[in-house]
Motif scaffolding. Structure first.
Motif, PDB file in Angstrom:
ATOM      1  N   GLU A 103      50.935  22.947  27.620  1.00 23.66           N
ATOM      2  CA  GLU A 103      51.461  23.569  28.914  1.00 23.66           C
ATOM      3  C   GLU A 103      53.099  23.336  28.944  1.00 23.66           C
ATOM      4  N   ASN A 104      53.398  21.853  28.502  1.00 23.11           N
ATOM      5  CA  ASN A 104      54.715  21.281  28.691  1.00 23.11           C
ATOM      6  C   ASN A 104      55.496  22.208  27.819  1.00 23.11           C
ATOM      7  N   CYS A 105      54.929  22.130  26.584  1.00 22.79           N
ATOM      8  CA  CYS A 105      55.477  22.819  25.539  1.00 22.79           C
ATOM      9  C   CYS A 105      55.906  24.426  25.927  1.00 22.79           C
ATOM     10  N   GLY A 106      55.169  24.953  26.459  1.00 25.08           N
ATOM     11  CA  GLY A 106      55.416  26.301  27.059  1.00 25.08           C
ATOM     12  C   GLY A 106      56.472  26.396  27.714  1.00 25.08           C
TER      13      GLY A 106
ATOM     14  N   LEU B  62      58.826  24.162  28.103  1.00 27.45           N
ATOM     15  CA  LEU B  62      60.109  23.867  27.632  1.00 27.45           C
ATOM     16  C   LEU B  62      60.695  25.036  26.607  1.00 27.45           C
ATOM     17  N   MET B  63      59.757  25.875  26.221  1.00 28.32           N
ATOM     18  CA  MET B  63      60.412  26.682  25.327  1.00 28.32           C
ATOM     19  C   MET B  63      60.319  28.302  26.169  1.00 28.32           C
ATOM     20  N   THR B  64      60.110  28.360  27.405  1.00 27.18           N
ATOM     21  CA  THR B  64      60.587  29.620  28.165  1.00 27.18           C
ATOM     22  C   THR B  64      61.387  29.262  29.457  1.00 27.18           C
ATOM     23  N   VAL B  65      60.770  28.809  30.442  1.00 32.64           N
ATOM     24  CA  VAL B  65      61.353  28.367  31.804  1.00 32.64           C
ATOM     25  C   VAL B  65      62.785  27.646  31.561  1.00 32.64           C
ATOM     26  N   GLN B  66      62.753  26.452  30.600  1.00 32.64           N
ATOM     27  CA  GLN B  66      63.635  25.611  30.633  1.00 32.64           C
ATOM     28  C   GLN B  66      65.035  26.296  29.985  1.00 32.64           C
ATOM     29  N   LYS B  67      64.720  27.265  29.377  1.00 31.68           N
ATOM     30  CA  LYS B  67      65.740  28.083  28.452  1.00 31.68           C
ATOM     31  C   LYS B  67      66.489  29.238  29.480  1.00 31.68           C
ATOM     32  N   ALA B  68      65.911  29.390  30.462  1.00 29.24           N
ATOM     33  CA  ALA B  68      66.383  30.650  31.290  1.00 29.24           C
ATOM     34  C   ALA B  68      67.595  30.478  31.932  1.00 29.24           C
TER      35      ALA B  68
ATOM     36  N   PHE C  20      64.104  37.799  26.363  1.00 34.51           N
ATOM     37  CA  PHE C  20      63.619  36.589  26.839  1.00 34.51           C
ATOM     38  C   PHE C  20      62.295  36.894  27.484  1.00 34.51           C
ATOM     39  N   MET C  21      61.928  37.976  28.357  1.00 39.99           N
ATOM     40  CA  MET C  21      60.797  38.186  29.045  1.00 39.99           C
ATOM     41  C   MET C  21      59.652  38.410  27.751  1.00 39.99           C
ATOM     42  N   ILE C  22      59.944  39.203  26.933  1.00 41.88           N
ATOM     43  CA  ILE C  22      58.928  39.641  25.797  1.00 41.88           C
ATOM     44  C   ILE C  22      58.697  38.475  25.046  1.00 41.88           C
ATOM     45  N   TYR C  23      59.619  37.398  24.662  1.00 40.39           N
ATOM     46  CA  TYR C  23      59.405  36.334  24.143  1.00 40.39           C
ATOM     47  C   TYR C  23      58.469  35.153  24.865  1.00 40.39           C
ATOM     48  N   SER C  24      58.979  35.147  26.115  1.00 34.96           N
ATOM     49  CA  SER C  24      58.305  34.276  26.950  1.00 34.96           C
ATOM     50  C   SER C  24      56.602  34.657  26.967  1.00 34.96           C
ATOM     51  N   THR C  25      56.367  36.116  26.981  1.00 30.57           N
ATOM     52  CA  THR C  25      54.866  36.422  27.082  1.00 30.57           C
ATOM     53  C   THR C  25      54.163  36.107  25.800  1.00 30.57           C
ATOM     54  N   LEU C  26      54.903  36.192  24.542  1.00 27.95           N
ATOM     55  CA  LEU C  26      54.334  36.080  23.297  1.00 27.95           C
ATOM     56  C   LEU C  26      54.061  34.671  23.047  1.00 27.95           C
ATOM     57  N   VAL C  27      55.015  33.685  23.620  1.00 32.96           N
ATOM     58  CA  VAL C  27      54.926  32.325  23.307  1.00 32.96           C
ATOM     59  C   VAL C  27      53.652  32.058  24.077  1.00 32.96           C
ATOM     60  N   LEU C  28      53.558  32.305  25.436  1.00 28.58           N
ATOM     61  CA  LEU C  28      52.235  31.817  26.288  1.00 28.58           C
ATOM     62  C   LEU C  28      51.049  32.447  25.606  1.00 28.58           C
ATOM     63  N   THR C  29      51.088  33.501  24.836  1.00 32.94           N
ATOM     64  CA  THR C  29      49.851  34.074  24.024  1.00 32.94           C
ATOM     65  C   THR C  29      49.440  33.267  23.189  1.00 32.94           C
ATOM     66  N   VAL C  30      50.495  32.782  22.341  1.00 27.81           N
ATOM     67  CA  VAL C  30      50.042  31.949  21.280  1.00 27.81           C
ATOM     68  C   VAL C  30      49.575  30.645  21.489  1.00 27.81           C
ATOM     69  N   LEU C  31      50.365  30.230  22.613  1.00 27.06           N
ATOM     70  CA  LEU C  31      49.980  28.707  23.107  1.00 27.06           C
ATOM     71  C   LEU C  31      48.496  28.877  23.823  1.00 27.06           C
ATOM     72  N   SER C  32      48.249  29.751  24.161  1.00 28.40           N
ATOM     73  CA  SER C  32      46.801  30.028  24.762  1.00 28.40           C
ATOM     74  C   SER C  32      45.987  30.111  23.896  1.00 28.40           C
ATOM     75  N   ALA C  33      46.223  30.678  22.863  1.00 28.52           N
ATOM     76  CA  ALA C  33      45.175  30.942  21.732  1.00 28.52           C
ATOM     77  C   ALA C  33      45.097  29.352  20.822  1.00 28.52           C
ATOM     78  N   ILE C  34      46.188  28.552  20.688  1.00 22.69           N
ATOM     79  CA  ILE C  34      46.128  27.539  20.144  1.00 22.69           C
ATOM     80  C   ILE C  34      45.331  26.322  20.967  1.00 22.69           C
ATOM     81  N   LYS C  35      45.643  26.442  22.227  1.00 22.60           N
ATOM     82  CA  LYS C  35      44.707  25.444  23.073  1.00 22.60           C
ATOM     83  C   LYS C  35      43.464  25.922  23.292  1.00 22.60           C
ATOM     84  N   LEU C  36      43.163  27.038  23.104  1.00 28.11           N
ATOM     85  CA  LEU C  36      41.500  27.333  23.026  1.00 28.11           C
ATOM     86  C   LEU C  36      41.025  26.825  21.999  1.00 28.11           C
ATOM     87  N   SER C  37      41.469  26.861  20.806  1.00 27.99           N
ATOM     88  CA  SER C  37      40.727  26.306  19.624  1.00 27.99           C
ATOM     89  C   SER C  37      41.134  24.985  19.288  1.00 27.99           C
TER      90      SER C  37
END
Length: 345
Positions: A126-129, A131-137, A204-221
């Motif tokens: 969650e914090n990685c997400g 750091l890679m999205t909100v903290q860059k805005a 940035f908006m599309i990148y943030s959406t894709l990063v959160l999608t990848v992280l949700s799949a990684i965390k799920l597994s």
């Protein structure tokens, strides 16, 4: 780890700090917003169960304070010669360069990325997400007021894309791979900053959406390293497929959503006669696709091994799986929907 009520408060002040920084009409107000954002993120990083967390928190705090202090010092020093407390146009050519340098350190652009992989390794997903999205805005928005097409900016963009591509090749940790992917995308966002006013915001908006999608799949597994993807429970084939498609979209492969912002950036760079730089950036994106495919290798294998002790159940993660499926469907069909909407208009 903070309780839920504390998390809500900290997340509120985190976003408030970003809003204060981007809506301020003075550099002092922008600096205050960055500090509020930093002071909110540090408690969110705390986790007693992770032995690397203290080191990551301390490293992040020192780097961000160094960048903030440098920003404030440079702004105050330049105020002696120019009216820099307002966000007006600078007179001298090197002023945007010295103001953007600490902001690039904050956003993790190469060659100021040395702190990024070490901090990411000690954080939860969650914090990685965050750091890679909100903290860059906020740093990117502040850079959009100043950044210009010059040798310094071009070298930062090329360094970020190249380091993001090459740095992830020999990594086995999923967090470090996502870190170098973020550095590569930061270079693309900086290129979007110098080519169009609002283009970087779309990216940035599309990148943030894709990063959160990848992280949700990684965390799920529950995967932390590449070799663990081969040992994922065979019942979780949907999770593997979501991770595979989301990573390809993040890499910018058509016809996924991640190709759309890169396509626009490439087109704008060609219009601005920056074709050599665009060519290098496309090549580095292909290199990032290589280490995305390393992660996704087990997703499209017909024959794969599974140990007998792999008894991890995914039945109790229905709500998380539904949210991951929704975000993954956006990644899959987003570009198609955008094309249909443009065609209808």
């Amino acid at each position: 780890m903070p309780s839920n009520s504390t998390k809500i408060l900290l997340l509120t002040t985190l976003v408030s700090g970003v809003l204060v920084a981007v809506s301020s009409n003075s550099w002092f107000g922008a600096w205050m917003g960055l500090e509020v954002n930093l002071m909110s993120f540090i408690p969110l990083m705390s986790n007693t169960k992770n032995m690397y967390n203290t080191e990551a928190s301390l490293k992040y705090f020192i780097v961000q304070v160094l960048a903030s202090a440098t920003l404030l010092f440079m702004v105050v020093m330049k105020t002696l010669a120019e009216d820099l407390f307002s966000l007006a146009f600078m007179e001298t050519s090197y002023t945007p360069m010295i103001i953007c340098t600490p902001l690039m350190l904050k956003s993790g652009a190469a060659p100021f990325h040395w702190w990024f992989p070490g901090v990411m390794e000690g954080l939860s997903w969650e914090n990685c997400g965050l750091l890679m999205t909100v903290q860059k805005a906020a740093p990117l928005m502040l850079m959009s007021y100043l950044i210009e097409i010059n040798v310094f900016t071009s070298s930062i963009i090329l360094t970020s894309t190249v380091m993001g591509a090459i740095g992830g090749l020999n990594q086995t940790s999923m967090r470090k791979i996502m870190t170098y992917s973020s550095i590569n995308h930061t270079g693309w966002m900086l290129a979007a900053l110098i080519t169009g006013d609002n283009l970087w915001l779309t990216y940035f908006m599309i990148y943030s959406t894709l990063v959160l999608t990848v992280l949700s799949a990684i965390k799920l597994s529950s995967v932390s390293f590449i070799n663990q993807t081969l040992l994922t429970n065979k019942e979780a084939m949907l999770t593997k497929f979501m991770m595979f498609t989301s990573l390809l979209s993040l890499g910018g492969l058509p016809p996924f959503l991640g190709f759309l912002p890169k396509w626009i950036v490439i087109q704008e760079m060609i219009v601005n006669k920056m074709t050599p730089m665009a060519t290098i950036m496309v090549i580095t994106s292909l290199i990032t696709l290589y280490y995305y495919l390393k992660i996704s290798y087990s997703s499209f294998m017909i024959l794969s091994e599974e140990p007998k002790w792999n008894l991890q159940s995914h039945k109790n993660k229905t709500s998380k799986k539904i949210s991951a499926m929704i975000m993954s469907s956006i990644s899959l069909t987003g570009m198609l929907m955008c094309s249909i909407m443009v065609g209808m208009i």
